[in-house]
Design a protein around this motif. Structure first.
Motif, mmCIF file in Angstrom:
data_model
loop_
_atom_site.group_PDB
_atom_site.id
_atom_site.type_symbol
_atom_site.label_atom_id
_atom_site.label_comp_id
_atom_site.label_asym_id
_atom_site.label_seq_id
_atom_site.Cartn_x
_atom_site.Cartn_y
_atom_site.Cartn_z
ATOM 1 N N PHE A 137 0.844 -1.201 0.000
ATOM 2 C CA PHE A 137 0.000 0.000 0.000
ATOM 3 C C PHE A 137 0.881 1.253 0.000
ATOM 4 N N GLY A 138 1.965 1.219 0.755
ATOM 5 C CA GLY A 138 2.874 2.367 0.784
ATOM 6 C C GLY A 138 3.439 2.685 -0.587
ATOM 7 N N TYR A 139 3.847 1.622 -1.329
ATOM 8 C CA TYR A 139 4.349 1.836 -2.688
ATOM 9 C C TYR A 139 3.260 2.404 -3.590
ATOM 10 N N SER A 140 2.044 1.902 -3.447
ATOM 11 C CA SER A 140 0.931 2.371 -4.274
ATOM 12 C C SER A 140 0.616 3.840 -3.978
ATOM 13 N N TYR A 141 0.574 4.174 -2.693
ATOM 14 C CA TYR A 141 0.285 5.558 -2.283
ATOM 15 C C TYR A 141 1.373 6.495 -2.789
ATOM 16 N N GLY A 145 -0.036 9.262 -5.107
ATOM 17 C CA GLY A 145 0.103 10.583 -4.493
ATOM 18 C C GLY A 145 -1.143 11.154 -3.855
ATOM 19 N N ASP A 146 -2.251 10.420 -3.852
ATOM 20 C CA ASP A 146 -3.503 10.904 -3.267
ATOM 21 C C ASP A 146 -4.153 9.730 -2.540
ATOM 22 N N ALA A 200 11.975 17.288 -5.702
ATOM 23 C CA ALA A 200 10.683 17.328 -6.398
ATOM 24 C C ALA A 200 9.726 16.374 -5.716
ATOM 25 N N GLN A 201 8.475 16.750 -5.676
ATOM 26 C CA GLN A 201 7.442 15.947 -5.032
ATOM 27 C C GLN A 201 6.249 15.806 -5.965
ATOM 28 N N ARG A 202 5.560 14.667 -5.868
ATOM 29 C CA ARG A 202 4.370 14.449 -6.688
ATOM 30 C C ARG A 202 3.282 15.463 -6.334
#
Length: 553
Positions: free
Chosen positions: A70-74, A78-79, A431-433
């Motif tokens: 789930f952490g990788y998916s999030y 990014g939301d 940089a951030q999503r």
């Protein structure tokens, strides 16, 4: 719920303002009461569902999916709502989403309003099992109140006005006396009933805005026709008090009273005033509080920076400690209502004369009048604009003496003449999503300048920007970030930035102030990317000393 889900999906994918207005207005035409009223409440931020919070939703997901996965998916999406909507597993009985069992907006909101924080997440889980990914996304956005679909509260009200063929000012003035799902409002808009009589005490009065002053208009500005004031670097607000009901509104009509109880407590008057909300911080330099005649009122209280004011913004409640550390006051520009008298149709000169008398009744440490700037020629104003006396001033306001207070942005009566933006060259560091339609792009950029010995220094972050570039440039920036990543920190990437290799961004910003909270010691006001300097070597970007020389004395 399904139609609401479709509306959110299409709003996210529609870039133009007019396109969004048409989508919302068409939704109001197609969807019956009370569903459309609850959708309107969601779009305008009027819903407050307390039985479900984002942390609870994350816990729901971790009961159904490996935490690392789930952490990788999030991280990728990014939301939170979008991630859960995409990865939520089908029911164990294999039935999957049942479109004929989709909950309505009324069902969701009515049930959650009566639910506890133990019951709320369980209800959401049951509904998620009954919805497809689009419906799940809409449900999660609804219950968290974080729509982020590019539709502001005022945009939704404008769509409502377009739908009913009304002026938006009529809707804004009655808005705070209406309750969701707005049945009487829709009856009026569709011609089935008379205009609702607003039950709101201290209603919002739509604000008058200014036009940027451009060179063709320079010759119009003279002291016989225009008054000049400083343009203060705070937030424009309206303070209204009627029959003991005290409300502080933002320029868009949002009730922000809860974030400023100290100012609301001092609103002991009958009327409505327009001004700039500022922080009054103890000592330490800055611009002192003035009385209506321009004399120093208290030299132990000075106007704080916008950074100080940000400590109070967007809060549902504010502790006493924060109130004491960042007390606020209102620098008043205009008087809209004096007791029972509506003054908006009077000339500005008469309103200011009434305002001077009105201000004698108010607490001077919480309210003062914005003083006029004397001038004889346009060159006098140009000099004042170029050399403002304090860092909390960002330019000039010019107002015709004979102007009525007209909602909206009429051409000619009021001008704003802001200072030219500062520009520096900085190096992209992190940089951030982004969120929403930018969730798959690295669109939030942290940049820095050089400090230390010439030729052997290091980069120190000085700001963050997430707009100013085109969609085509966003794709170029995103590719650059992915190709030059050196480290990953969740949704944030560290970008290769050395003297020999790095991307230089030209950054424009409105102002600069000292900030002990930042390693660089400075904080920018409204930074944005004005140009991508593919041609400039990173070693030639600006140094911290350049910014330090821009700081006010």
């Amino acid at each position: 719920m399904q139609r609401f889900a479709e509306l959110l999906d299409r709003l996210v994918l529609t870039p133009s303002r007019n396109g969004k207005l048409k989508l919302i207005a068409d939704y109001f035409r197609a969807v019956p009461d009370p569903e459309r009223g609850w959708a309107l409440a969601a779009l305008t931020g009027e819903l407050d569902i307390r039985s479900v919070k984002p942390a609870m939703l994350r816990d729901l997901m971790l009961d159904r999916m490996d935490e690392v996965l789930f952490g990788y998916s999030y991280d990728y999406v990014g939301d939170l709502a979008e991630t859960i909507a995409l990865v939520w597993p089908a029911p164990h009985d294999g039935t999957g989403p049942l479109r004929n069992d989709v909950p309505s907006l009324s069902e969701v909101i009515g049930t959650l309003e009566g639910a506890t924080r133990i019951e709320g997440p369980k209800l959401v889980a049951e509904w998620l099992d009954r919805l497809d990914s689009s419906g799940r996304y809409a449900l999660l956005k609804l219950v968290t109140g974080q729509l982020r679909v590019g539709a502001s509260s005022r945009l939704a009200k404008q769509a409502l006005a377009d739908f009913g063929g009304k002026d938006i000012t009529e809707i804004e003035e009655m808005w705070h006396g209406l309750d969701a799902p707005y049945l009487a409002l829709f009856d009026w808009l569709e011609g089935r009933a008379d205009k609702p009589v607003s039950a709101a005490r201290s209603p919002f009065r739509p604000v008058m805005l200014s036009q940027p002053l451009e060179e063709p208009d320079y010759g119009r500005i003279d002291p016989d026709h225009y008054a000049a004031e400083w343009k203060w670097d705070g937030i424009r607000v309206q303070a209204t008090c009627e029959a003991g009901v005290r409300r502080l509104y933002s320029r868009t009509g949002d009730d922000i009273s809860a974030a400023f109880p100290d100012l609301a407590e001092a609103m002991e008057f009958e009327g409505s005033i327009d001004g700039e909300l500022l922080v009054a911080r103890p000592g330490g330099g800055g611009e002192p509080l003035l009385d209506p005649h321009g004399s120093v009122l208290r030299d132990d209280i000075v106007v704080g920076t916008f950074s100080d004011l940000q400590q109070r913004l967007n809060r549902k409640s504010v502790s006493l400690a924060v109130q004491r550390k960042h007390p606020v006051f209102l620098r008043v520009y205009d008087l809209l209502q004096d007791g029972a008298d509506d003054l908006r149709a009077l000339p500005f000169r008469e309103r200011r004369e009434r305002l001077d008398r009105f201000m004698t009744k108010l607490e001077p440490t919480r309210f003062d009048v914005s003083p006029f700037i004397p001038f004889q020629t346009f060159d006098d104003l140009a000099r004042a604009r170029s050399h403002p006396p304090h860092a909390v001033i960002e330019g000039l306001m010019l107002k015709r003496w004979d102007s009525a207070y007209v909602p909206g942005r009429p051409k000619g009566p009021w001008f704003k003449w802001k200072q030219d933006p500062h520009v520096i060259d900085a190096v992209l560091m992190y940089a951030q999503r982004g969120h929403g339609k930018r969730s798959s792009f690295y669109s939030d950029y942290t940049f820095g300048v050089w400090t230390g010995p010439e030729g052997a220094g290091e980069l120190v972050p000085v700001g963050k920007a997430y707009f100013g570039f085109t969609d085509a440039e966003l794709k170029q920036l995103d590719k650059y970030v992915r190709d030059h990543t050196t480290e990953r920190f969740g949704p944030v990437r560290s970008v290769r930035a050395t003297r020999d290799e790095g991307l230089v961004l030209e950054i424009a910003f409105e102002g600069l102030q000292r900030s002990p909270r930042h390693k660089s010691g400075v904080a920018m006001r409204f930074p944005r990317v004005s140009r991508l300097r593919w041609d400039k070597p990173a070693a030639e970007a600006d140094r911290l000393e350049t910014l330090q020389r821009m700081l006010p004395a």
